[in-house]
Design a protein around this motif. Structure first.
Motif, PDB file in Angstrom:
ATOM      1  N   PRO A  51       8.780  -2.753   1.279  1.00 27.44           N
ATOM      2  CA  PRO A  51       8.680  -1.423   1.864  1.00 27.44           C
ATOM      3  C   PRO A  51       7.381  -1.251   2.657  1.00 27.44           C
ATOM      4  O   PRO A  51       6.291  -1.520   2.156  1.00 27.44           O
ATOM      5  CB  PRO A  51       8.694  -0.494   0.652  1.00 27.44           C
ATOM      6  CG  PRO A  51       9.385  -1.281  -0.415  1.00 27.44           C
ATOM      7  CD  PRO A  51       8.963  -2.695  -0.171  1.00 27.44           C
ATOM      8  N   SER A  52       7.538  -0.822   3.886  1.00 27.96           N
ATOM      9  CA  SER A  52       6.400  -0.602   4.773  1.00 27.96           C
ATOM     10  C   SER A  52       6.565   0.757   5.434  1.00 27.96           C
ATOM     11  O   SER A  52       7.672   1.253   5.601  1.00 27.96           O
ATOM     12  CB  SER A  52       6.336  -1.695   5.842  1.00 27.96           C
ATOM     13  OG  SER A  52       6.234  -2.958   5.232  1.00 27.96           O
ATOM     14  N   ILE A  65       1.043   0.629   6.286  1.00 26.89           N
ATOM     15  CA  ILE A  65       0.911   0.595   4.822  1.00 26.89           C
ATOM     16  C   ILE A  65       2.138  -0.076   4.211  1.00 26.89           C
ATOM     17  O   ILE A  65       3.258   0.151   4.660  1.00 26.89           O
ATOM     18  CB  ILE A  65       0.738   2.021   4.274  1.00 26.89           C
ATOM     19  CG1 ILE A  65      -0.644   2.539   4.667  1.00 26.89           C
ATOM     20  CG2 ILE A  65       0.941   2.079   2.770  1.00 26.89           C
ATOM     21  CD1 ILE A  65      -0.928   3.945   4.232  1.00 26.89           C
ATOM     22  N   MET A  66       1.901  -0.878   3.178  1.00 31.73           N
ATOM     23  CA  MET A  66       2.999  -1.523   2.461  1.00 31.73           C
ATOM     24  C   MET A  66       2.833  -1.282   0.963  1.00 31.73           C
ATOM     25  O   MET A  66       1.720  -1.050   0.488  1.00 31.73           O
ATOM     26  CB  MET A  66       3.004  -3.033   2.726  1.00 31.73           C
ATOM     27  CG  MET A  66       3.277  -3.393   4.160  1.00 31.73           C
ATOM     28  SD  MET A  66       3.317  -5.196   4.444  1.00 31.73           S
ATOM     29  CE  MET A  66       1.595  -5.605   4.301  1.00 31.73           C
ATOM     30  N   ILE A  67       3.949  -1.356   0.222  1.00 37.08           N
ATOM     31  CA  ILE A  67       3.925  -1.292  -1.240  1.00 37.08           C
ATOM     32  C   ILE A  67       4.799  -2.426  -1.772  1.00 37.08           C
ATOM     33  O   ILE A  67       5.850  -2.718  -1.213  1.00 37.08           O
ATOM     34  CB  ILE A  67       4.379   0.080  -1.787  1.00 37.08           C
ATOM     35  CG1 ILE A  67       5.765   0.472  -1.279  1.00 37.08           C
ATOM     36  CG2 ILE A  67       3.367   1.161  -1.427  1.00 37.08           C
ATOM     37  CD1 ILE A  67       6.306   1.791  -1.856  1.00 37.08           C
ATOM     38  N   SER A  75       1.334  -3.094  -5.985  1.00 33.89           N
ATOM     39  CA  SER A  75       0.260  -3.221  -5.008  1.00 33.89           C
ATOM     40  C   SER A  75       0.517  -2.255  -3.855  1.00 33.89           C
ATOM     41  O   SER A  75       1.626  -2.165  -3.336  1.00 33.89           O
ATOM     42  CB  SER A  75       0.162  -4.652  -4.468  1.00 33.89           C
ATOM     43  OG  SER A  75      -0.503  -5.468  -5.395  1.00 33.89           O
ATOM     44  N   PHE A  76      -0.535  -1.554  -3.510  1.00 31.83           N
ATOM     45  CA  PHE A  76      -0.547  -0.590  -2.415  1.00 31.83           C
ATOM     46  C   PHE A  76      -1.496  -1.167  -1.376  1.00 31.83           C
ATOM     47  O   PHE A  76      -2.653  -1.444  -1.679  1.00 31.83           O
ATOM     48  CB  PHE A  76      -1.048   0.746  -2.976  1.00 31.83           C
ATOM     49  CG  PHE A  76      -1.326   1.821  -1.973  1.00 31.83           C
ATOM     50  CD1 PHE A  76      -0.315   2.366  -1.210  1.00 31.83           C
ATOM     51  CD2 PHE A  76      -2.614   2.322  -1.835  1.00 31.83           C
ATOM     52  CE1 PHE A  76      -0.576   3.391  -0.318  1.00 31.83           C
ATOM     53  CE2 PHE A  76      -2.888   3.350  -0.946  1.00 31.83           C
ATOM     54  CZ  PHE A  76      -1.862   3.880  -0.175  1.00 31.83           C
ATOM     55  N   TYR A  77      -0.999  -1.405  -0.164  1.00 33.78           N
ATOM     56  CA  TYR A  77      -1.772  -2.066   0.877  1.00 33.78           C
ATOM     57  C   TYR A  77      -2.153  -1.077   1.986  1.00 33.78           C
ATOM     58  O   TYR A  77      -1.442  -0.956   2.977  1.00 33.78           O
ATOM     59  CB  TYR A  77      -0.970  -3.220   1.484  1.00 33.78           C
ATOM     60  CG  TYR A  77      -0.705  -4.361   0.541  1.00 33.78           C
ATOM     61  CD1 TYR A  77      -1.575  -5.447   0.485  1.00 33.78           C
ATOM     62  CD2 TYR A  77       0.401  -4.364  -0.293  1.00 33.78           C
ATOM     63  CE1 TYR A  77      -1.343  -6.511  -0.377  1.00 33.78           C
ATOM     64  CE2 TYR A  77       0.640  -5.418  -1.169  1.00 33.78           C
ATOM     65  CZ  TYR A  77      -0.228  -6.481  -1.198  1.00 33.78           C
ATOM     66  OH  TYR A  77      -0.006  -7.522  -2.063  1.00 33.78           O
ATOM     67  N   PRO A  78      -3.293  -0.383   1.836  1.00 36.45           N
ATOM     68  CA  PRO A  78      -3.743   0.519   2.901  1.00 36.45           C
ATOM     69  C   PRO A  78      -4.746  -0.155   3.846  1.00 36.45           C
ATOM     70  O   PRO A  78      -5.301   0.491   4.718  1.00 36.45           O
ATOM     71  CB  PRO A  78      -4.422   1.642   2.118  1.00 36.45           C
ATOM     72  CG  PRO A  78      -5.043   0.926   0.966  1.00 36.45           C
ATOM     73  CD  PRO A  78      -4.057  -0.179   0.610  1.00 36.45           C
ATOM     74  N   TYR A  79      -5.008  -1.439   3.618  1.00 32.90           N
ATOM     75  CA  TYR A  79      -5.899  -2.281   4.410  1.00 32.90           C
ATOM     76  C   TYR A  79      -7.363  -2.101   4.038  1.00 32.90           C
ATOM     77  O   TYR A  79      -7.763  -1.127   3.417  1.00 32.90           O
ATOM     78  CB  TYR A  79      -5.621  -2.162   5.910  1.00 32.90           C
ATOM     79  CG  TYR A  79      -4.282  -2.805   6.202  1.00 32.90           C
ATOM     80  CD1 TYR A  79      -4.190  -4.131   6.561  1.00 32.90           C
ATOM     81  CD2 TYR A  79      -3.112  -2.093   6.005  1.00 32.90           C
ATOM     82  CE1 TYR A  79      -2.957  -4.741   6.749  1.00 32.90           C
ATOM     83  CE2 TYR A  79      -1.874  -2.682   6.189  1.00 32.90           C
ATOM     84  CZ  TYR A  79      -1.804  -4.006   6.563  1.00 32.90           C
ATOM     85  OH  TYR A  79      -0.587  -4.607   6.722  1.00 32.90           O
ATOM     86  N   GLN A  80      -8.153  -3.093   4.412  1.00 33.49           N
ATOM     87  CA  GLN A  80      -9.501  -3.242   3.870  1.00 33.49           C
ATOM     88  C   GLN A  80     -10.441  -2.079   4.168  1.00 33.49           C
ATOM     89  O   GLN A  80     -11.193  -1.658   3.294  1.00 33.49           O
ATOM     90  CB  GLN A  80     -10.128  -4.552   4.362  1.00 33.49           C
ATOM     91  CG  GLN A  80     -11.388  -4.927   3.608  1.00 33.49           C
ATOM     92  CD  GLN A  80     -11.134  -5.134   2.120  1.00 33.49           C
ATOM     93  OE1 GLN A  80     -10.194  -5.803   1.721  1.00 33.49           O
ATOM     94  NE2 GLN A  80     -11.980  -4.550   1.273  1.00 33.49           N
ATOM     95  N   ALA A  81     -10.420  -1.549   5.373  1.00 29.43           N
ATOM     96  CA  ALA A  81     -11.338  -0.446   5.688  1.00 29.43           C
ATOM     97  C   ALA A  81     -11.079   0.756   4.781  1.00 29.43           C
ATOM     98  O   ALA A  81     -12.018   1.440   4.367  1.00 29.43           O
ATOM     99  CB  ALA A  81     -11.216  -0.050   7.150  1.00 29.43           C
ATOM    100  N   THR A  82      -9.830   0.991   4.446  1.00 28.79           N
ATOM    101  CA  THR A  82      -9.486   2.100   3.553  1.00 28.79           C
ATOM    102  C   THR A  82      -9.995   1.811   2.144  1.00 28.79           C
ATOM    103  O   THR A  82     -10.592   2.681   1.505  1.00 28.79           O
ATOM    104  CB  THR A  82      -7.963   2.342   3.542  1.00 28.79           C
ATOM    105  OG1 THR A  82      -7.520   2.532   4.891  1.00 28.79           O
ATOM    106  CG2 THR A  82      -7.590   3.542   2.712  1.00 28.79           C
TER     107      THR A  82
END
Length: 127
Positions: A51-52, A65-67, A75-82
């Motif tokens: 899911p994205s 964003i991916m889950i 895992s929740f992927y909001p990316y590194q800067a977040t």
């Protein structure tokens, strides 16, 4: 669902969620709702077979964003800067490169998740 062999391809996010264990299904549905509450215009897609959520049309899905469900966490992927921006508020959670891991047996930090989604959208917009 037993996790052996390559990950199947799912036609929809609902298909992905429904294939997970019940505890993961609940958290995935909550995360999905929180993402859509934070950014109502979000477009759902499956990207990398998971899911994205496209927060901004015409921006590469890989930058959204991916889950993903795993055996003991989501895992929740909001990316590194977040992740970096909210690091003080993520101290009680396991984080990795661009990801936050939510255990299946603990409640989600809902307000924090929504703020992270909004931050990611603003980051993509260059704000």
């Amino acid at each position: 669902m037993e996790k052996k062999g390559p990950m199947p391809t799912f036609k929809t996010i609902d298909d992905y969620i429904d294939s997970q264990v019940l505890e993961a299904q609940s958290i995935l549905r909550d995360l999905r709702s929180l993402i859509k509450e934070a950014v109502p215009e979000t477009v759902e897609i499956t990207n990398y077979k998971v899911p994205s959520f496209t927060l901004i049309p015409k921006v590469k899905p890989q930058q959204q964003i991916m889950i993903v469900a795993y055996a003991k966490h989501i895992s929740f992927y909001p990316y590194q800067a977040t992740v970096d921006h909210f690091s003080d508020q993520l101290k009680d959670l396991e984080v990795g490169k661009g990801t936050v891991k939510f255990p299946l047996n603990k409640p989600l930090p809902k307000d924090l998740i929504k703020r992270m989604v909004i931050f990611r959208k603003e980051e993509l917009l260059g704000k």
